[in-house]
Design an enzyme around this catalytic site. Structure first.
Site, short mmCIF file in Angstrom:
data_model
loop_
_atom_site.label_atom_id
_atom_site.label_comp_id
_atom_site.label_asym_id
_atom_site.label_seq_id
_atom_site.Cartn_x
_atom_site.Cartn_y
_atom_site.Cartn_z
N ASP A 108 0.98 -1.24 0.11
CA ASP A 108 -0.18 -0.07 -0.20
C ASP A 108 0.69 1.20 -0.07
O ASP A 108 1.72 1.44 0.84
CB ASP A 108 -0.84 -0.01 1.30
CG ASP A 108 -2.19 0.47 0.98
OD1 ASP A 108 -2.26 1.53 0.24
OD2 ASP A 108 -3.35 0.04 1.30
N ASP A 117 -2.76 4.59 -2.52
CA ASP A 117 -3.77 5.15 -1.60
C ASP A 117 -4.34 6.61 -1.75
O ASP A 117 -3.27 7.32 -2.06
CB ASP A 117 -3.60 5.14 -0.20
CG ASP A 117 -4.54 5.74 0.79
OD1 ASP A 117 -5.68 4.97 0.92
OD2 ASP A 117 -4.21 6.74 1.44
N GLU A 119 -6.25 4.01 -6.17
CA GLU A 119 -7.57 4.35 -5.48
C GLU A 119 -8.25 5.68 -5.92
O GLU A 119 -7.61 6.58 -5.65
CB GLU A 119 -7.36 4.38 -3.86
CG GLU A 119 -8.72 4.45 -3.26
CD GLU A 119 -8.62 4.90 -1.89
OE1 GLU A 119 -9.43 4.45 -0.91
OE2 GLU A 119 -7.66 5.40 -1.37
N HIS A 178 -11.13 -2.78 3.47
CA HIS A 178 -11.02 -2.31 4.58
C HIS A 178 -11.84 -1.20 5.21
O HIS A 178 -11.93 -0.80 6.28
CB HIS A 178 -9.44 -2.16 5.00
CG HIS A 178 -8.95 -1.00 4.42
ND1 HIS A 178 -8.66 -1.29 3.21
CD2 HIS A 178 -8.63 0.06 4.71
CE1 HIS A 178 -8.19 0.17 2.73
NE2 HIS A 178 -7.98 0.83 3.71
N ASP A 179 -12.10 -0.50 4.16
CA ASP A 179 -12.98 0.75 4.28
C ASP A 179 -14.54 0.80 4.13
O ASP A 179 -15.27 1.89 4.56
CB ASP A 179 -12.44 1.80 3.37
CG ASP A 179 -11.25 2.46 3.85
OD1 ASP A 179 -10.98 2.46 5.12
OD2 ASP A 179 -10.50 3.13 2.88
#
Length: 544
Positions: free
Chosen positions: A97, A198, A248, A318-319
């Site tokens: 990430d 990210d 992302e 995860h969000d």
């Protein structure tokens, strides 16, 4: 350049909740290494690991204080090197990430930057003098409150798109970019295979005199015109190092897909948000707007058709809350059936599928009873905003419990032991009470489980080239609840048909198909004229 990722299956790991081997209640790198054989058996080709860097953990690792150090919570650099080595033995690639929109306010760069406005690091972040003694504008951060935080030492405001402890980097600073690019190449040298980048659509900010949009807090710092200048530089570096890249990209539309992921695009693929964000408008008693869900998926499939790009396919991360609890039905009757339906819908589309830890066993949302059980900073902020707005504690918790990112962060459920096989001590976040009957061990022991359904889907993708480079064609059955599409190449053709509702639906369009064309279904039997609640079927066909 090799495009191995087109045929690959990805698996996202949230290390803090995956597997604890040193019994401190936190998952760690050795836990990931221990479970590599499990992932290999599932059919996984690469893992995306969310941040494991040194961090104060205001936002669970997305506030990085040292890009080239491993957080003590997860282990050491030696542990990471052992993970890389073992992953190569298992033929599993590692995707890191990459968080380069912001750092932690504890990062050495920020600590230097706040010292003065004329040192080496002074322009590494976005600073602004007070305007009439207050913030430069009324923009709101994604986590709530102003995007501006005042720093007493520098006597100026700094910009933060997320938490105030996460100051945004200044991409107009050549020196800052050089440091970031050096860091990227350092990680390349550690033997990794790519990056998930990210919040990358936030790195360009609009003119400060623009007013905020109350309907979209991040509008003025999300996919803003001029971002291409930064992205082309980053893309050039990633391609030079043959790094697989997944951006992302919130705020990016299907119409812009080719620019972002085409042959000359910035990244190999991006995570778009159109379909996944539909849960935000859902209330407890509502079902998802299936028509909008279908339209979003179709739009992105068609946007990259004919070699114009590539999709990253996902239903969880995860969000966001667990997909079965949002897009399916997590009741005892429908959990397994709807979990399989959702798996078939997205796994057979054109693109690279990502499975989030626990998704393959059908993990569901947890009911959080009090704010003390919540860790996510944005959820805690929301709770206190609701209380201030007049909600009762019970009402506020009902909203937070349904929406919190912590739903996806409860410990991975490996078995039915006290702490779900994740740890032998109390975990950092309480295990879901479904662990007694919903866990990897139980799922592996039942041949009709969601786990085995995922294995079947993965095997079919790897067996048939049509599921990789084959064309996508939506088949309109004139029924909103049914999603039907074809995947086809010169070798074979397949049809996926899924009822995405809790109501039985008439189904006659494919009535003439021979019985032996059915490859996979989530029901043990079937009726050609009816699709039962959440029924999913995969046909191999000669023609429609």
């Amino acid at each position: 350049m090799s495009k191995w990722w087109k045929e690959a299956i990805g698996y996202q790991i949230y290390p803090r909740s995956f597997k604890d081997t040193n019994q401190d209640g936190l998952g760690d790198l050795n836990g990931i290494r221990e479970k590599l054989p499990y992932l290999k058996d599932l059919g996984i080709d690469f893992i995306w690991i969310t941040p494991i860097y040194a961090s104060p953990n205001v936002d669970n690792g997305y506030d990085i204080s040292d890009y080239c150090a491993i957080s003590e919570d997860f282990g050491t650099m030696e542990d990471f090197q052992e993970l890389v080595k073992e992953a190569k033995v298992q033929d599993i690639k590692i995707i890191m990430d990459l968080v380069i929109n912001h750092t932690s306010d504890q990062h050495a760069w920020f600590q230097q930057s706040r010292e003065s406005d004329d040192n080496e690091y002074s322009d590494f972040y976005i600073w602004h003098e007070p305007v009439d003694g207050k913030e430069p504008n009324d923009w709101q951060s994604i986590f709530g409150g102003s995007v501006w935080a005042y720093d007493e030492k520098r006597e100026a405001y700094y910009f933060h798109a997320f938490a105030k402890e996460q100051p945004d980097l200044n991409w107009d600073s050549p020196a800052m970019k050089q440091k970031v690019f050096e860091m990227i190449e350092w990680w390349v040298a550690q033997g990794i295979d790519g990056f998930r980048i990210d919040a990358i659509s936030h790195i360009k900010k609009d003119s400060w005199d623009k007013e905020s949009n109350p309907e979209n807090a991040s509008e003025n710092y999300q996919n803003v015109e001029g971002i291409d200048v930064y992205l082309k530089e980053l893309s050039k570096l990633l391609k030079k190092n043959q790094m697989m890249s997944v951006g992302e990209a919130s705020g990016v539309t299907a119409e812009e897909a080719e620019v972002w992921v085409g042959e000359d695009g910035y990244f190999d693929m991006i995570f778009e948000f159109e379909h996944i964000n539909l849960w935000r408008s859902k209330t407890n008693d509502d079902e998802i707007d299936v028509q909008s869900f279908k339209e979003a998926l179709i739009r992105w499939q068609e946007a990259v058709a004919d070699g114009k790009g590539w999709n990253a396919l996902y239903m969880e991360n995860h969000d966001v809350p667990r997909s079965i609890s949002v897009f399916g039905n997590d009741s005892e009757i429908y959990r397994t059936i709807s979990g399989k339906a959702l798996a078939m819908v997205y796994m057979m589309l054109q693109g690279t599928p990502f499975i989030y830890q626990g998704q393959e066993i059908g993990m569901i949302n947890k009911e959080f009873m009090g704010i003390e059980e919540i860790n996510a900073v944005d959820s805690r902020n929301l709770y206190f905003q609701l209380i201030e707005a007049g909600y009762s504690t019970r009402e506020a918790m009902a909203v937070v419990s349904e929406t919190t990112r912590d739903n996806a962060r409860t410990p991975m459920q490996w078995d039915g032991s006290e702490y779900a096989g994740f740890s032998k001590v109390e975990p950092w976040l309480a295990a879901h009470n479904s662990k007694d009957w919903l866990n990897v061990k139980e799922e592996q022991n039942h041949p009709t489980s969601i786990y085995h359904f995922y294995k079947q889907l993965i095997a079919l993708r790897k067996e048939h080239s049509a599921f990789v480079e084959g064309a996508f064609q939506h088949i309109d059955l004139d029924e909103e609840a049914i999603f039907c599409y074809e995947r086809k190449d010169q070798e074979a053709a397949f049809v996926v048909v899924v009822n995405l509702s809790q109501q039985a639906k008439e189904f006659v369009s494919l009535k003439e198909l021979p019985n032996n064309s059915m490859l996979l279904s989530n029901y043990p039997d079937y009726d050609f004229e009816t699709l039962r609640p959440y029924e999913a079927r995969l046909y191999q066909i000669s023609e429609i």
